[in-house]
Design a protein around this motif. Sequence first.
Motif, PDB file in Angstrom:
ATOM      1  N   GLN A  61      75.321 -17.553 -10.738  1.00 29.95           N
ATOM      2  CA  GLN A  61      75.361 -18.479  -9.527  1.00 29.95           C
ATOM      3  C   GLN A  61      76.455 -17.576  -8.620  1.00 29.95           C
ATOM      4  N   ARG A  95      75.023 -21.895  -1.137  1.00 35.26           N
ATOM      5  CA  ARG A  95      75.617 -22.292  -2.467  1.00 35.26           C
ATOM      6  C   ARG A  95      74.619 -23.204  -3.295  1.00 35.26           C
ATOM      7  N   ASN A 126      72.524 -22.219  -6.672  1.00 37.14           N
ATOM      8  CA  ASN A 126      72.599 -23.045  -7.938  1.00 37.14           C
ATOM      9  C   ASN A 126      71.127 -23.623  -8.136  1.00 37.14           C
TER      10      ASN A 126
END
Length: 129
Positions: A57, A78, A82
């Motif tokens: 990640q 983000r 994820n």
Amino acid sequence: MTTPDANDPAFSDKLSHLGTCRKPALTPLHRLAGVVVAATVLAFSGPVVAQTDMERQAQCELSAIRDTRSPLAVQYIRSACNWLVVNGDSLLNASSKGYYVCLVRQLSGAQSNEAAAAIMSACRTSNPL
């Protein structure tokens, strides 16, 4: 003064090392220790996988966020990274993968929230869930 004796190892020019190279026999305690080590490795393999996911990640985020100034774009990058790390290899989520890949690729470098919103809309349109 003593003379060299072929039977005395201190005076022999060819010392025999046959007994010193053998491995000691494994005792039940050695075997138990081996089982304990193997069990410990297996027990702690879960966090190693989690660390790998965290590293994946982080790499995804680093590759996409670099020149991005939009807080909205950073938030969605983000989130998409994820999702890709957690679900990217799942065949059950194959239809959604294109959307998240689009977000990561296209939001990279977004300079404003307005631009980010337009990019997210275009990714949704081109990759319906």
